[in-house]
Design a protein around this motif. Structure first.
Motif, PDB file in Angstrom:
ATOM      1  N   ALA A  23       0.841  -1.187   0.000  1.00  0.00           N
ATOM      2  CA  ALA A  23       0.000   0.000   0.000  1.00  0.00           C
ATOM      3  C   ALA A  23       0.872   1.230   0.000  1.00  0.00           C
ATOM      4  O   ALA A  23       1.916   1.267   0.637  1.00  0.00           O
ATOM      5  CB  ALA A  23      -0.898  -0.001   1.235  1.00  0.00           C
ATOM      6  N   ALA A  24       0.460   2.253  -0.736  1.00  0.00           N
ATOM      7  CA  ALA A  24       1.206   3.506  -0.761  1.00  0.00           C
ATOM      8  C   ALA A  24       1.014   4.219   0.563  1.00  0.00           C
ATOM      9  O   ALA A  24      -0.099   4.453   0.986  1.00  0.00           O
ATOM     10  CB  ALA A  24       0.693   4.386  -1.894  1.00  0.00           C
ATOM     11  N   ALA A 164      -3.111   8.895  -6.405  1.00  0.00           N
ATOM     12  CA  ALA A 164      -3.589  10.280  -6.379  1.00  0.00           C
ATOM     13  C   ALA A 164      -3.017  11.033  -5.184  1.00  0.00           C
ATOM     14  O   ALA A 164      -2.772  12.236  -5.254  1.00  0.00           O
ATOM     15  CB  ALA A 164      -5.111  10.303  -6.340  1.00  0.00           C
ATOM     16  N   ALA A 165      -2.769  10.314  -4.077  1.00  0.00           N
ATOM     17  CA  ALA A 165      -2.319  10.973  -2.855  1.00  0.00           C
ATOM     18  C   ALA A 165      -0.821  10.908  -2.634  1.00  0.00           C
ATOM     19  O   ALA A 165      -0.271  11.746  -1.919  1.00  0.00           O
ATOM     20  CB  ALA A 165      -3.026  10.346  -1.645  1.00  0.00           C
ATOM     21  N   THR A 166      -0.151   9.938  -3.242  1.00  0.00           N
ATOM     22  CA  THR A 166       1.244   9.696  -2.890  1.00  0.00           C
ATOM     23  C   THR A 166       2.114   9.461  -4.109  1.00  0.00           C
ATOM     24  O   THR A 166       1.905   8.484  -4.838  1.00  0.00           O
ATOM     25  CB  THR A 166       1.357   8.461  -1.967  1.00  0.00           C
ATOM     26  OG1 THR A 166       0.471   8.607  -0.852  1.00  0.00           O
ATOM     27  CG2 THR A 166       2.787   8.296  -1.457  1.00  0.00           C
ATOM     28  N   PRO A 167       3.116  10.306  -4.339  1.00  0.00           N
ATOM     29  CA  PRO A 167       4.072  10.025  -5.410  1.00  0.00           C
ATOM     30  C   PRO A 167       4.861   8.758  -5.094  1.00  0.00           C
ATOM     31  O   PRO A 167       5.240   8.523  -3.935  1.00  0.00           O
ATOM     32  CB  PRO A 167       4.988  11.259  -5.391  1.00  0.00           C
ATOM     33  CG  PRO A 167       4.255  12.299  -4.608  1.00  0.00           C
ATOM     34  CD  PRO A 167       3.406  11.565  -3.634  1.00  0.00           C
ATOM     35  N   ALA A 168       5.108   7.942  -6.102  1.00  0.00           N
ATOM     36  CA  ALA A 168       5.869   6.713  -5.895  1.00  0.00           C
ATOM     37  C   ALA A 168       6.554   6.308  -7.188  1.00  0.00           C
ATOM     38  O   ALA A 168       6.017   6.499  -8.277  1.00  0.00           O
ATOM     39  CB  ALA A 168       4.961   5.592  -5.414  1.00  0.00           C
ATOM     40  N   TYR A 183      10.841   0.492  -3.700  1.00  0.00           N
ATOM     41  CA  TYR A 183       9.764   1.477  -3.830  1.00  0.00           C
ATOM     42  C   TYR A 183      10.224   2.767  -3.165  1.00  0.00           C
ATOM     43  O   TYR A 183      10.557   2.784  -1.977  1.00  0.00           O
ATOM     44  CB  TYR A 183       8.495   0.990  -3.141  1.00  0.00           C
ATOM     45  CG  TYR A 183       7.879  -0.234  -3.760  1.00  0.00           C
ATOM     46  CD1 TYR A 183       6.881  -0.128  -4.722  1.00  0.00           C
ATOM     47  CD2 TYR A 183       8.273  -1.507  -3.359  1.00  0.00           C
ATOM     48  CE1 TYR A 183       6.302  -1.259  -5.276  1.00  0.00           C
ATOM     49  CE2 TYR A 183       7.708  -2.640  -3.916  1.00  0.00           C
ATOM     50  CZ  TYR A 183       6.717  -2.508  -4.881  1.00  0.00           C
ATOM     51  OH  TYR A 183       6.154  -3.635  -5.421  1.00  0.00           O
ATOM     52  N   PHE A 184      10.231   3.840  -3.925  1.00  0.00           N
ATOM     53  CA  PHE A 184      10.564   5.173  -3.421  1.00  0.00           C
ATOM     54  C   PHE A 184       9.268   5.973  -3.324  1.00  0.00           C
ATOM     55  O   PHE A 184       8.564   6.135  -4.327  1.00  0.00           O
ATOM     56  CB  PHE A 184      11.506   5.902  -4.379  1.00  0.00           C
ATOM     57  CG  PHE A 184      12.841   5.228  -4.583  1.00  0.00           C
ATOM     58  CD1 PHE A 184      13.941   5.602  -3.816  1.00  0.00           C
ATOM     59  CD2 PHE A 184      13.001   4.254  -5.546  1.00  0.00           C
ATOM     60  CE1 PHE A 184      15.178   5.000  -4.019  1.00  0.00           C
ATOM     61  CE2 PHE A 184      14.234   3.651  -5.762  1.00  0.00           C
ATOM     62  CZ  PHE A 184      15.322   4.027  -4.987  1.00  0.00           C
ATOM     63  N   PHE A 185       8.967   6.469  -2.152  1.00  0.00           N
ATOM     64  CA  PHE A 185       7.732   7.229  -1.955  1.00  0.00           C
ATOM     65  C   PHE A 185       8.025   8.700  -1.664  1.00  0.00           C
ATOM     66  O   PHE A 185       9.133   9.069  -1.274  1.00  0.00           O
ATOM     67  CB  PHE A 185       6.917   6.644  -0.798  1.00  0.00           C
ATOM     68  CG  PHE A 185       6.386   5.265  -1.067  1.00  0.00           C
ATOM     69  CD1 PHE A 185       5.260   5.080  -1.866  1.00  0.00           C
ATOM     70  CD2 PHE A 185       7.006   4.151  -0.537  1.00  0.00           C
ATOM     71  CE1 PHE A 185       4.768   3.813  -2.124  1.00  0.00           C
ATOM     72  CE2 PHE A 185       6.516   2.879  -0.772  1.00  0.00           C
ATOM     73  CZ  PHE A 185       5.394   2.703  -1.573  1.00  0.00           C
ATOM     74  N   PHE A 186       6.998   9.525  -1.860  1.00  0.00           N
ATOM     75  CA  PHE A 186       7.054  10.952  -1.576  1.00  0.00           C
ATOM     76  C   PHE A 186       8.146  11.628  -2.410  1.00  0.00           C
ATOM     77  O   PHE A 186       8.278  11.338  -3.591  1.00  0.00           O
ATOM     78  CB  PHE A 186       7.241  11.196  -0.069  1.00  0.00           C
ATOM     79  CG  PHE A 186       6.179  10.549   0.785  1.00  0.00           C
ATOM     80  CD1 PHE A 186       4.860  10.986   0.724  1.00  0.00           C
ATOM     81  CD2 PHE A 186       6.484   9.492   1.631  1.00  0.00           C
ATOM     82  CE1 PHE A 186       3.869  10.399   1.500  1.00  0.00           C
ATOM     83  CE2 PHE A 186       5.516   8.899   2.411  1.00  0.00           C
ATOM     84  CZ  PHE A 186       4.206   9.358   2.351  1.00  0.00           C
TER      85      PHE A 186
END
Length: 209
Positions: A23-24, A164-168, A183-186
């Motif tokens: 999950a993001a 939609a809420a989290t760049p990844a 996985y790179f988030f934000f």
């Protein structure tokens, strides 16, 4: 307030084993529900194409994979939801018989610096063909692009996996010694290609040291 985070609609497939993606994470969320992976890993596929060149150092250094104490300066995650996603990524990443597999979750949603990864040792004769298979069969809805593998070379591809809420950004790699996914988030999602070589260097190490 605990809210459910959005789920990346992407399948994680490695060493011919498939699982749902993590999950993001959301900066406003600290909990998520994640379906358990449903299939076991199998040995890596063989390929007849010429292998991708590995660096000269690889001729004399035998690499393995480790779970680093920190990853790109981030401490291991302490939030239950993020730790659970790290376990999920690891469960979905396969390993050949007798091989080594590691996985981890790092960073916090509060600092918006979350990273998830899994990696395993492998004996891949054609890293490019392997990454192509993983990208097309496990992440078919995303458009992967080849990127520079850095000093460790091998075959590397990355794709935008944002919600939609989290760049990844999700990146896959394979070389003569191991394979992995990060996985790179934000904010790190924008810099994934630049950060990936250093992340790999912290995960892929000389096993004789």
């Amino acid at each position: 307030m605990r809210v459910m985070v959005g789920v990346l609609a992407v399948g994680v497939m490695a060493l011919a084993g498939c699982a749902e993606a993590p999950a993001a994470p959301s900066a406003a969320a600290s909990a998520t529900s994640a379906a358990a992976p449903t299939s076991a890993a199998a040995p890596p596929p063989s390929a007849s194409a010429a292998p991708v060149a590995t660096p000269a150092a690889a001729d004399t250094i035998a690499y393995t994979v480790v779970q680093p104490k920190t990853l790109l300066g981030r401490a291991p995650a302490t939030e239950a939801s993020i730790k659970a996603q790290g376990v999920k990524v690891g469960d979905g990443w396969g390993v050949r018989s007798g091989g080594t597999k590691v996985a981890g979750a790092y960073g916090t949603t509060g600092k918006e610096n979350v990273l998830l990864f899994a990696a395993s040792t492998a004996d891949i004769t054609d890293p490019a063909a392997f990454v192509e298979q993983v990208a097309t069969q496990g992440f078919g809805k995303y458009s992967f692009r080849p990127v520079d593998g850095g000093p460790l070379r091998g075959a590397v591809r990355c794709a935008d996996a944002s919600t939609a809420a989290t760049p990844a950004t999700v990146c896959l790699w394979a070389d003569a010694y191991d394979t992995g996914v990060i996985y790179f988030f934000f904010g790190a999602a924008r810099d994934a290609e630049r950060l990936l070589p250093q992340a790999r260097a912290e995960i892929e190490v000389d096993k004789n040291k």
